[in-house]
Write an enzyme that holds these catalytic residues in place. Structure first.
Site, short mmCIF file in Angstrom:
data_model
loop_
_atom_site.label_atom_id
_atom_site.label_comp_id
_atom_site.label_asym_id
_atom_site.label_seq_id
_atom_site.Cartn_x
_atom_site.Cartn_y
_atom_site.Cartn_z
N ARG A 5 2.68 11.34 10.85
CA ARG A 5 2.27 11.29 12.25
C ARG A 5 3.49 11.38 13.17
NH1 ARG A 5 -2.39 6.52 11.47
NH2 ARG A 5 -3.96 7.96 10.65
N ASN A 60 -6.53 -1.87 4.34
CA ASN A 60 -5.77 -2.58 5.36
C ASN A 60 -6.21 -4.04 5.50
OD1 ASN A 60 -3.91 -0.63 6.52
ND2 ASN A 60 -5.72 0.51 7.11
N VAL A 93 -12.29 7.77 2.88
CA VAL A 93 -10.96 7.90 2.28
C VAL A 93 -11.07 8.07 0.77
CG1 VAL A 93 -8.75 6.78 1.87
CG2 VAL A 93 -9.81 6.65 4.14
N GLY A 94 -11.84 7.20 0.13
CA GLY A 94 -11.98 7.29 -1.32
C GLY A 94 -12.54 8.62 -1.78
N ARG A 104 -5.37 -3.69 12.68
CA ARG A 104 -5.68 -3.63 11.25
C ARG A 104 -5.79 -5.02 10.62
NH1 ARG A 104 -1.84 0.61 12.12
NH2 ARG A 104 -2.68 2.67 11.65
N ALA A 155 -16.05 4.28 -2.15
CA ALA A 155 -16.54 5.66 -2.08
C ALA A 155 -16.79 6.11 -0.65
CB ALA A 155 -17.82 5.81 -2.90
N HIS A 194 2.63 -1.42 8.46
CA HIS A 194 1.67 -0.38 8.83
C HIS A 194 0.76 -0.93 9.93
CE1 HIS A 194 -0.96 3.03 8.59
NE2 HIS A 194 -1.97 2.34 8.10
#
Length: 302
Positions: free
Chosen positions: A146, A115, A10-11, A83, A7, A171
């Site tokens: 991007r 990640n 992002v979530g 990452r 949460a 990524h």
């Protein structure tokens, strides 16, 4: 129903797009229950009056039972330079989450956002035994966004003037922008850039997240929108062509590695992995990227 695990920024941003658009019921899950409840109380006020859907919040994984899609955005900590900094902790986390998803909704489609994306997508699929076409890592579409943005800034054009900007592979530091496919107002991008400019743009794409983090901390809106596009395609039975991370079994001369490649997504998950022609430099870079991911996987398995 869409369940979102994590949460945080992002979530909760993905949840906002889902509830505000009336896409489906959302369950927001976080190990800190109060955080999930707080976000849900706010998000509930973004649900349109015409929507039949709702949002719930919990720390109880059993509540994901019956989910059509589960989105994993959880994290064990913040990374600053790479990452892969929290690699072992993140792999342990994804295995634990995978076991719970397999227990409560073994037929669901899973989107991995956490990640290191490629490694976690790989271990989730292998640990759960889910079809590789139902475990989708969402990142290469963000990297492609991007790439498109940087091209538009370079030539002072709108992003709609940039066609076929796509990024494949890991990524992280070895991602591969595919310059040979891009056109700017109909002109091939490679005819508009020197080798030095191309190399500089490649580095800018790879380190975009670092610049973003310098100014605002962790990213949220770009990845949320790219994840939402996939959720929308699945829920509405549309076909979406987009680069995404999937475990490969021979595609792009790669086996037993998960990385970003062009796919088609529909209501069943990934319906097709399709190969695009790359020039020799891009092929070599993509092979190197797959080797880097493979080495990370091996470091955990050993």
């Amino acid at each position: 129903m869409i369940s979102i695990i994590g949460a945080g920024r992002v979530g909760s941003s993905i949840a906002f797009l889902c509830v505000s658009s009336g896409l489906d019921d959302v369950v927001l899950i976080d190990r800190t229950k109060d955080d999930a409840i707080g976000e849900s109380l706010d998000l509930a006020n973004a649900i349109p009056s015409t929507s039949k859907f709702s949002i719930d919040a919990t720390d109880d994984f059993s509540k994901i039972s019956g989910s059509d899609i589960v989105v994993v955005t959880a994290s064990t900590g913040v990374y600053m330079q790479s990452r892969t900094e929290n690699l072992s902790q993140q792999v342990s986390m994804i295995k634990d989450i995978g076991a719970k998803i397999k227990q409560y909704c073994p037929s669901t489609i899973v989107l991995i956002i956490s990640n290191p994306l490629d490694v976690l997508t790989y271990f989730f699929q292998k640990e759960t035994g889910f079809s590789r076409f139902k475990v989708i890592g969402v990142a290469s579409s963000l990297d492609s966004s991007r790439f498109r943005f940087l091209i538009s800034k370079k030539f002072s054009v709108s992003q709609s003037d940039v066609s076929d900007a796509i990024v494949l592979g890991e990524h992280d530091i070895s991602m591969v922008p595919i310059f040979s496919k891009v056109s700017v107002k109909g002109k091939p991008l490679l005819t508009l850039l020197s080798d030095e400019e191309k190399n500089s743009m490649t580095q800018d794409v790879r380190e975009y997240w670092k610049k973003l983090r310098k100014y605002k901390g962790r990213s949220q809106y770009g990845i949320a929108k790219n994840a939402f596009d996939i959720l929308e395609a699945i829920k509405n039975s549309n076909t979406l062509s987009v680069p995404a991370c999937v475990v490969l079994e021979g595609e792009y001369q790669t086996n037993d590695v998960a990385m970003g490649v062009p796919v088609k997504i529909n209501q069943n998950g990934i319906s097709e992995i399709y190969e695009i022609a790359l020039n020799s430099e891009e092929s070599s870079m993509l092979n190197l990227s797959s080797e880097i991911i493979k080495n990370l996987i091996t470091s955990i398995e050993n």
